[in-house]
Design a protein around this motif. Structure first.
Motif, PDB file in Angstrom:
ATOM      1  N   TYR A 123      -3.360 -39.108 -14.347  1.00  0.00           N
ATOM      2  CA  TYR A 123      -2.055 -38.826 -14.945  1.00  0.00           C
ATOM      3  C   TYR A 123      -1.997 -37.438 -15.596  1.00  0.00           C
ATOM      4  O   TYR A 123      -1.104 -37.144 -16.372  1.00  0.00           O
ATOM      5  N   GLY A 124      -2.976 -36.587 -15.288  1.00  0.00           N
ATOM      6  CA  GLY A 124      -3.092 -35.318 -15.981  1.00  0.00           C
ATOM      7  C   GLY A 124      -2.219 -34.225 -15.398  1.00  0.00           C
ATOM      8  O   GLY A 124      -1.983 -34.155 -14.183  1.00  0.00           O
ATOM      9  N   ALA A 125      -1.778 -33.319 -16.290  1.00  0.00           N
ATOM     10  CA  ALA A 125      -0.983 -32.178 -15.854  1.00  0.00           C
ATOM     11  C   ALA A 125      -1.772 -31.289 -14.914  1.00  0.00           C
ATOM     12  O   ALA A 125      -1.201 -30.675 -13.996  1.00  0.00           O
ATOM     13  N   ALA A 126      -3.094 -31.214 -15.117  1.00  0.00           N
ATOM     14  CA  ALA A 126      -3.913 -30.346 -14.266  1.00  0.00           C
ATOM     15  C   ALA A 126      -3.792 -30.744 -12.799  1.00  0.00           C
ATOM     16  O   ALA A 126      -3.665 -29.887 -11.915  1.00  0.00           O
ATOM     17  N   ARG A 127      -3.825 -32.039 -12.532  1.00  0.00           N
ATOM     18  CA  ARG A 127      -3.750 -32.490 -11.132  1.00  0.00           C
ATOM     19  C   ARG A 127      -2.388 -32.188 -10.525  1.00  0.00           C
ATOM     20  O   ARG A 127      -2.296 -31.822  -9.353  1.00  0.00           O
ATOM     21  N   GLN A 128      -1.341 -32.343 -11.315  1.00  0.00           N
ATOM     22  CA  GLN A 128      -0.006 -32.024 -10.807  1.00  0.00           C
ATOM     23  C   GLN A 128       0.101 -30.537 -10.484  1.00  0.00           C
ATOM     24  O   GLN A 128       0.692 -30.145  -9.476  1.00  0.00           O
ATOM     25  N   VAL A 129      -0.508 -29.685 -11.314  1.00  0.00           N
ATOM     26  CA  VAL A 129      -0.468 -28.250 -11.066  1.00  0.00           C
ATOM     27  C   VAL A 129      -1.284 -27.901  -9.825  1.00  0.00           C
ATOM     28  O   VAL A 129      -0.870 -27.078  -9.000  1.00  0.00           O
ATOM     29  N   GLU A 130      -2.437 -28.542  -9.677  1.00  0.00           N
ATOM     30  CA  GLU A 130      -3.314 -28.241  -8.544  1.00  0.00           C
ATOM     31  C   GLU A 130      -2.608 -28.459  -7.197  1.00  0.00           C
ATOM     32  O   GLU A 130      -2.842 -27.719  -6.239  1.00  0.00           O
ATOM     33  N   LEU A 131      -1.751 -29.459  -7.124  1.00  0.00           N
ATOM     34  CA  LEU A 131      -1.042 -29.759  -5.879  1.00  0.00           C
ATOM     35  C   LEU A 131       0.463 -29.576  -6.037  1.00  0.00           C
ATOM     36  O   LEU A 131       1.268 -30.248  -5.403  1.00  0.00           O
ATOM     37  N   SER A 132       0.841 -28.627  -6.863  1.00  0.00           N
ATOM     38  CA  SER A 132       2.247 -28.421  -7.201  1.00  0.00           C
ATOM     39  C   SER A 132       3.099 -28.102  -5.973  1.00  0.00           C
ATOM     40  O   SER A 132       4.196 -28.660  -5.801  1.00  0.00           O
ATOM     41  N   ASP A 133       2.623 -27.210  -5.100  1.00  0.00           N
ATOM     42  CA  ASP A 133       3.426 -26.820  -3.947  1.00  0.00           C
ATOM     43  C   ASP A 133       3.639 -27.995  -2.999  1.00  0.00           C
ATOM     44  O   ASP A 133       4.742 -28.193  -2.462  1.00  0.00           O
ATOM     45  N   PHE A 134       2.587 -28.772  -2.774  1.00  0.00           N
ATOM     46  CA  PHE A 134       2.692 -29.961  -1.920  1.00  0.00           C
ATOM     47  C   PHE A 134       3.712 -30.939  -2.481  1.00  0.00           C
ATOM     48  O   PHE A 134       4.586 -31.438  -1.758  1.00  0.00           O
ATOM     49  N   LEU A 135       3.626 -31.223  -3.777  1.00  0.00           N
ATOM     50  CA  LEU A 135       4.529 -32.197  -4.385  1.00  0.00           C
ATOM     51  C   LEU A 135       5.970 -31.706  -4.387  1.00  0.00           C
ATOM     52  O   LEU A 135       6.904 -32.488  -4.166  1.00  0.00           O
ATOM     53  N   ALA A 136       6.165 -30.423  -4.624  1.00  0.00           N
ATOM     54  CA  ALA A 136       7.528 -29.880  -4.608  1.00  0.00           C
ATOM     55  C   ALA A 136       8.137 -30.002  -3.216  1.00  0.00           C
ATOM     56  O   ALA A 136       9.316 -30.379  -3.064  1.00  0.00           O
ATOM     57  N   GLU A 137       7.353 -29.691  -2.184  1.00  0.00           N
ATOM     58  CA  GLU A 137       7.878 -29.818  -0.824  1.00  0.00           C
ATOM     59  C   GLU A 137       8.136 -31.277  -0.476  1.00  0.00           C
ATOM     60  O   GLU A 137       9.092 -31.598   0.239  1.00  0.00           O
ATOM     61  N   LEU A 138       7.293 -32.176  -0.980  1.00  0.00           N
ATOM     62  CA  LEU A 138       7.508 -33.606  -0.735  1.00  0.00           C
ATOM     63  C   LEU A 138       8.826 -34.068  -1.346  1.00  0.00           C
ATOM     64  O   LEU A 138       9.604 -34.789  -0.705  1.00  0.00           O
ATOM     65  N   LEU A 139       9.108 -33.640  -2.571  1.00  0.00           N
ATOM     66  CA  LEU A 139      10.375 -34.006  -3.202  1.00  0.00           C
ATOM     67  C   LEU A 139      11.556 -33.438  -2.428  1.00  0.00           C
ATOM     68  O   LEU A 139      12.573 -34.116  -2.240  1.00  0.00           O
ATOM     69  N   ALA A 140      11.421 -32.216  -1.974  1.00  0.00           N
ATOM     70  CA  ALA A 140      12.514 -31.603  -1.204  1.00  0.00           C
ATOM     71  C   ALA A 140      12.739 -32.344   0.105  1.00  0.00           C
ATOM     72  O   ALA A 140      13.888 -32.569   0.514  1.00  0.00           O
ATOM     73  N   ALA A 141      11.649 -32.736   0.768  1.00  0.00           N
ATOM     74  CA  ALA A 141      11.788 -33.459   2.032  1.00  0.00           C
ATOM     75  C   ALA A 141      12.438 -34.813   1.819  1.00  0.00           C
ATOM     76  O   ALA A 141      13.306 -35.226   2.606  1.00  0.00           O
ATOM     77  N   CYS A 142      12.031 -35.526   0.783  1.00  0.00           N
ATOM     78  CA  CYS A 142      12.644 -36.828   0.506  1.00  0.00           C
ATOM     79  C   CYS A 142      14.133 -36.687   0.233  1.00  0.00           C
ATOM     80  O   CYS A 142      14.950 -37.459   0.744  1.00  0.00           O
ATOM     81  N   ALA A 143      14.497 -35.679  -0.562  1.00  0.00           N
ATOM     82  CA  ALA A 143      15.917 -35.466  -0.860  1.00  0.00           C
ATOM     83  C   ALA A 143      16.701 -35.159   0.405  1.00  0.00           C
ATOM     84  O   ALA A 143      17.806 -35.682   0.618  1.00  0.00           O
ATOM     85  N   ALA A 144      16.144 -34.328   1.263  1.00  0.00           N
ATOM     86  CA  ALA A 144      16.831 -33.975   2.505  1.00  0.00           C
ATOM     87  C   ALA A 144      17.009 -35.176   3.416  1.00  0.00           C
ATOM     88  O   ALA A 144      17.945 -35.227   4.213  1.00  0.00           O
ATOM     89  N   GLN A 145      16.108 -36.155   3.307  1.00  0.00           N
ATOM     90  CA  GLN A 145      16.168 -37.357   4.137  1.00  0.00           C
ATOM     91  C   GLN A 145      16.936 -38.494   3.472  1.00  0.00           C
ATOM     92  O   GLN A 145      16.971 -39.609   3.999  1.00  0.00           O
ATOM     93  N   GLY A 146      17.545 -38.237   2.317  1.00  0.00           N
ATOM     94  CA  GLY A 146      18.346 -39.252   1.650  1.00  0.00           C
ATOM     95  C   GLY A 146      17.553 -40.285   0.900  1.00  0.00           C
ATOM     96  O   GLY A 146      18.072 -41.370   0.597  1.00  0.00           O
ATOM     97  N   VAL A 147      16.298 -39.980   0.569  1.00  0.00           N
ATOM     98  CA  VAL A 147      15.446 -40.905  -0.190  1.00  0.00           C
ATOM     99  C   VAL A 147      15.525 -40.529  -1.660  1.00  0.00           C
ATOM    100  O   VAL A 147      15.110 -39.430  -2.052  1.00  0.00           O
TER     101      VAL A 147
END
Length: 467
Positions: A176-200
């Protein structure tokens, strides 16, 4: 001579014209192919793909697929039942155009779940999506009930540079650490964008407990749509990860020790627009119907594990005191209970209250899992089943007397035990029907035989990259 204007039975009126229009729209957006996806009995997503120009043909006539996949194991070995597992016959895959979506994580591709139809135009009795639709429709027709469901998705992120049989976490930060979110920040941001584009609609995505583990939670839908969404989101996670040189595993356990990947189910029953899990006079605001539904699920949990935890690797995850819910117990926001009653925040309870089922992982076919959970709950409602005393804390710490008084017992500790419970459960087998029920039992027993003699680490390795 037949034409697209004269489709065989299996599609829906207007689908050909609609598919033609959709194909033109998709082509204009640079989409070249359509993934036609379903989940087999072993929990593996199987696909056929067609060029976008053939979408109308798929809507009219379906796409061929052998019924043998109903008895495939996760390692692609084949078992048999009295009617399934032979090389004979063919089925047609008909795309559900209501669920068709362009894949933001896979440019050039669209995706649609399918119904499997016989060549005579009848629903295939082994089609899990048809099974779930039937269970949900019967609940509404016979009991006036509709359901909302959502499936949490946990996965482990590894690097794609390690040998294929190993797992090396791609993120090293704490749970649950901020460090892990930062380490994979670009991946997670693109995942959120893809889900939004797909109506999820995504409720949250965050680092989880285990090394390199993340979880995404999405909005609730009707059961069939929720199962479809679970398959789509996993397709999206995998595709986006690959674009970032990452490798993901949805397996219940990527190693012999530690916390595994779950696929917790959130489920609520509604009648006349009212949530039965809120505003009632029962415990924690449940109505009598919600209490009986919960009692039904609780009573069938030992047999349900053959459906919700269907892999030998599932039982590396289902261990006491790891928040996996391995006892027949329920409690208010109790994360060690197999059934967690979620009330939601004051002011949202009429919309948010639900039942969380924890002994579920993503090796499960989501259509089978949701259908069997609903069938179990309906059985409790039909008999006005009494919900036993709730537990607090870790049920593993209850002494034998207190556990017995609350009806708390250990869920199956292995897949063979789960199959034995499933074979004894007439309610679940009757709900599935003989073809699907026999397929479930045969595939589970095949998985048990496939790992006979393997230690825990080798079991984990055998399924690490299958799901």
């Amino acid at each position: 001579m037949t034409t697209l204007a004269d489709p065989v039975p299996g599609g829906r009126p207007g689908d050909v014209e609609r598919a033609t229009a959709l194909a033109g729209e998709l082509a204009g957006r640079g989409v070249h192919g359509v993934v036609l996806a379903y989940v087999d009995t072993a929990g593996i997503t199987r696909v056929k793909t067609v060029p976008v120009a053939k979408l109308a043909s798929a809507a009219a006539w379906g796409v061929g697929m052998s019924p043998v996949f109903d008895t495939f194991l996760a390692n692609d070995s084949i078992v048999t039942t009295d009617v399934l597992g032979s090389p004979d016959g063919d089925l047609r895959l008909y795309p559900d155009l209501d669920r068709l979506v362009a894949l933001a994580g896979q440019p050039g591709w669209a995706w649609a779940p399918v119904d499997r139809i016989t060549q005579d135009g009848e629903p295939h009795p082994g089609c899990a999506r048809t099974f779930l639709r039937r269970i949900a429709a019967d609940a509404e027709r016979r009991h006036g009930l509709v359901f909302k469901a959502s499936i949490e998705i946990e996965w482990s992120v590894g690097t794609d540079t390690t040998p294929t049989d190993r797992f090396e976490p791609a993120a090293t930060g704490p749970a649950y650490g901020a460090a892990r979110q930062v380490e994979l920040s670009d991946f997670l941001a693109e995942l959120l964008a893809a889900c939004a584009a797909q109506g999820v609609d995504v409720d949250q995505v965050h680092p989880e407990y285990a090394a390199g583990q993340f979880e995404i939670s999405v909005g609730a839908l009707d059961p069939v749509a929720a199962a479809d969404r679970s398959v789509l989101v996993r397709q999206t996670v995998r595709a986006v990860a690959q674009r970032h040189a990452l490798r993901v595993s949805f397996a219940p356990a990527v190693g012999a020790e530690g916390v595994g990947n779950g696929g917790h189910v959130h489920l609520s029953a509604w009648r006349d627009g009212a949530n039965l899990h809120a505003g009632g006079e029962g415990r924690h605001g449940m109505t009598a119907g919600a209490e009986a539904f919960t009692a039904g699920v609780l009573a069938h949990l030992p047999a349900l594990t053959a459906v919700t935890a269907p892999s030998p690797a599932s039982y590396l995850r289902l261990r006491p005191s790891q928040w996996a819910g391995v006892f027949t117990a329920w409690g208010l926001e109790t994360r060690e209970a197999a059934l967690r009653v979620v009330t939601g925040t004051r002011g949202l309870r009429d919309r948010a209250a639900n039942l969380e089922v924890k002994p579920v992982d993503l090796a499960a076919n989501p259509y089978l899992a949701l259908g069997c959970l609903i069938a179990a709950g309906l059985d409790g409602m039909a008999s006005s089943a009494a919900l036993p005393e709730e537990i607090t804390g870790d049920p593993a710490r209850l002494d034998a007397e207190r556990a017995a008084a609350r009806g708390v017992r250990r869920l199956p500790a292995g897949l063979a035990e789960a199959v034995a419970e499933f074979r004894k459960d007439a309610v679940l087998r009757d709900a599935l029907g003989p073809v699907l029920a026999d397929a479930v039992a045969a595939v589970r027993e095949g998985e048990v035989a496939a790992v006979a003699g393997l230690d825990d680490e080798r079991v984990a390795a055998a399924y690490r990259w299958k799901y």
